[in-house]
Design a protein around this motif. Structure first.
Motif, short mmCIF file in Angstrom:
data_model
loop_
_atom_site.label_atom_id
_atom_site.label_comp_id
_atom_site.label_asym_id
_atom_site.label_seq_id
_atom_site.Cartn_x
_atom_site.Cartn_y
_atom_site.Cartn_z
N PRO A 1 7.63 -5.70 -6.31
CA PRO A 1 7.81 -7.08 -6.81
C PRO A 1 8.14 -8.08 -5.71
N LEU A 2 8.83 -7.64 -4.67
CA LEU A 2 9.15 -8.56 -3.58
C LEU A 2 7.90 -8.95 -2.80
N MET A 3 7.04 -7.97 -2.53
CA MET A 3 5.79 -8.27 -1.85
C MET A 3 4.83 -9.05 -2.75
N ALA A 4 4.87 -8.78 -4.04
CA ALA A 4 4.03 -9.53 -4.98
C ALA A 4 4.38 -11.02 -4.92
N LYS A 5 5.66 -11.35 -4.79
CA LYS A 5 6.07 -12.76 -4.69
C LYS A 5 5.52 -13.38 -3.40
N ALA B 1 -7.02 -14.81 2.57
CA ALA B 1 -6.76 -13.40 2.85
C ALA B 1 -5.31 -13.25 3.29
N VAL B 2 -4.88 -11.98 3.39
CA VAL B 2 -3.52 -11.66 3.80
C VAL B 2 -3.56 -10.66 4.96
N GLN C 1 3.31 6.13 3.62
CA GLN C 1 2.63 4.97 4.18
C GLN C 1 1.31 4.72 3.47
N LEU C 2 0.60 5.78 3.17
CA LEU C 2 -0.68 5.65 2.48
C LEU C 2 -0.49 4.97 1.12
N ALA C 3 0.50 5.40 0.38
CA ALA C 3 0.78 4.82 -0.94
C ALA C 3 1.19 3.36 -0.81
N TYR C 4 2.02 3.07 0.18
CA TYR C 4 2.49 1.69 0.36
C TYR C 4 1.36 0.76 0.76
N ASN C 5 0.54 1.20 1.71
CA ASN C 5 -0.56 0.36 2.17
C ASN C 5 -1.57 0.11 1.06
N ARG C 6 -1.85 1.11 0.27
CA ARG C 6 -2.76 0.91 -0.86
C ARG C 6 -2.16 -0.01 -1.91
N MET C 7 -0.85 0.05 -2.08
CA MET C 7 -0.19 -0.87 -2.99
C MET C 7 -0.37 -2.30 -2.52
N LEU C 8 -0.21 -2.54 -1.20
CA LEU C 8 -0.39 -3.88 -0.65
C LEU C 8 -1.82 -4.37 -0.83
N ALA C 9 -2.79 -3.49 -0.60
CA ALA C 9 -4.19 -3.88 -0.79
C ALA C 9 -4.44 -4.26 -2.24
N GLY C 10 -3.87 -3.52 -3.16
CA GLY C 10 -4.04 -3.83 -4.57
C GLY C 10 -3.44 -5.17 -4.94
N LEU C 11 -2.30 -5.51 -4.38
CA LEU C 11 -1.67 -6.80 -4.65
C LEU C 11 -2.57 -7.95 -4.21
N ALA C 12 -3.16 -7.81 -3.03
CA ALA C 12 -4.04 -8.88 -2.53
C ALA C 12 -5.29 -9.00 -3.39
N ALA D 1 -5.81 -8.11 -6.47
CA ALA D 1 -5.50 -8.60 -7.81
C ALA D 1 -5.36 -10.12 -7.83
N ARG D 2 -5.12 -10.70 -6.67
CA ARG D 2 -4.95 -12.16 -6.57
C ARG D 2 -6.19 -12.82 -5.98
N GLY D 3 -7.27 -12.08 -5.85
CA GLY D 3 -8.52 -12.65 -5.38
C GLY D 3 -8.60 -12.86 -3.89
N MET D 4 -7.68 -12.27 -3.12
CA MET D 4 -7.68 -12.43 -1.68
C MET D 4 -8.11 -11.14 -1.00
N SER D 5 -8.72 -11.24 0.15
CA SER D 5 -9.01 -10.05 0.95
C SER D 5 -7.75 -9.69 1.72
N VAL D 6 -7.77 -8.49 2.32
CA VAL D 6 -6.56 -8.01 3.00
C VAL D 6 -6.97 -7.17 4.20
N GLY D 7 -6.20 -7.30 5.28
CA GLY D 7 -6.48 -6.57 6.50
C GLY D 7 -5.52 -5.43 6.72
N LEU D 8 -6.02 -4.33 7.27
CA LEU D 8 -5.17 -3.21 7.65
C LEU D 8 -4.68 -3.45 9.07
N LYS D 9 -3.39 -3.57 9.25
CA LYS D 9 -2.80 -3.84 10.56
C LYS D 9 -2.46 -2.53 11.25
N ASN D 10 -3.14 -2.25 12.34
CA ASN D 10 -2.93 -1.03 13.12
C ASN D 10 -3.07 0.21 12.23
N ASP D 11 -2.09 1.11 12.19
CA ASP D 11 -2.16 2.37 11.42
C ASP D 11 -3.48 3.10 11.65
#
Length: 267
Positions: free
Chosen positions: A131-135, A147-148, A169-180, A182-192
């Motif tokens: 929820p914090l990242m969703a905000k 994009a994010v 980390q895999l679960a968290y990163n996929r969660m972040l991608a899903g948040l972006a 769901a809001r119509g934005m693209s998202v970049g994978l930073k390093n990893d």
């Protein structure tokens, strides 16, 4: 015997029916399709400026700027210039200087990460951090970003103070991608870099720091092969030592200073 024969016959008929029935259709993919979202193409030139007032005079089609420090008017000005705009946020560490700093409970704050006022986050706590990242992602969307760029997406490779694993980390990163998405934005994978083969399908582009210095640029090839840009910077290596290789690999490369101000040396 006279009572077992009908039971065997019924069982045989049921088995034949099951074998001849059509196979059930696979469950639909819950992830939104890529169509409709902007996605930078391989080789797209860019500017990454996280410090100071955004200088719009850099003639590139993509700007990556701080999501908190820039308002909707700054994004609109870049859009009027014909640019796409990426929203930088820190997704892997708490920052003492952000307006939402008090929303993070002490239990999810780990060791310092070497930057003043920052502490690693316990990314295992999806219940707290989602929820914090969703905000934060809502903020990016409301300001009009395309994009994010979530930063620090490889805490499991660092001394965070938490027993983080690649699976966390895999679960968290996929969660972040899903948040972006769901809001119509693209998202970049930073390093990893180690998890790129498992994450390239979830992300629309990559952002990389210093793959030339650490000799691991080849790990970014899955993004380029998928037609997704790799936005790449070096800090210590002169452009003359990496631009030719970057072009061959299809990277969008430039040299920046660590403060990520206006200055840049593009390939």
């Amino acid at each position: 015997m006279t009572r077992s024969r009908p039971l065997c016959l019924l069982f045989l008929l049921a088995l034949l029916a099951a074998c001849s029935a059509p196979a059930p259709e696979p469950a639909p993919d819950p992830r939104p399709p890529h169509s409709g979202r902007w996605r930078p193409a391989v080789g797209t030139a860019w500017q990454w400026q996280l410090e100071g007032r955004v200088d719009r005079r850099v003639d590139v089609p993509v700007y990556d700027i701080d999501g908190f420090e820039n308002d909707a008017a700054a994004v609109r000005r870049l859009h009027r210039d014909g640019r796409k705009v990426i929203c930088y946020i820190n997704a892997g560490a708490w920052e003492s200087f952000r307006p939402d700093r008090r929303d993070f409970p002490a239990a999810v704050l780990g060791r310092g990460n070497g930057w003043a006022g920052e502490r690693w986050l316990d990314i295992r706590r999806l219940d707290v951090l989602r929820p914090l990242m969703a905000k934060r992602f809502d903020m990016c969307r409301e300001k009009g970003f395309d994009a994010v760029e979530p930063d620090l997406m490889d805490g499991y490779l660092n001394d965070t103070g938490f027993p983080l694993t690649a699976g966390h980390q895999l679960a968290y990163n996929r969660m972040l991608a899903g948040l972006a998405h769901a809001r119509g934005m693209s998202v970049g994978l930073k390093n990893d870099l180690p998890q790129i083969p498992r994450l390239v399908a979830d992300f629309d582009f990559a952002v990389n720091e210093e793959c030339v210095q650490y000799d691991d640029c080849a790990a970014l090839a899955p993004f380029v092969k998928a037609g997704k840009a790799v936005l790449h910077v070096e800090y210590a290596v002169p452009v003359g030592d990496f631009c030719e290789r970057s072009r061959k690999l299809g990277l969008s490369s430039m040299r920046k200073r660590l403060d990520l101000g206006v200055w840049r040396q593009p390939c």
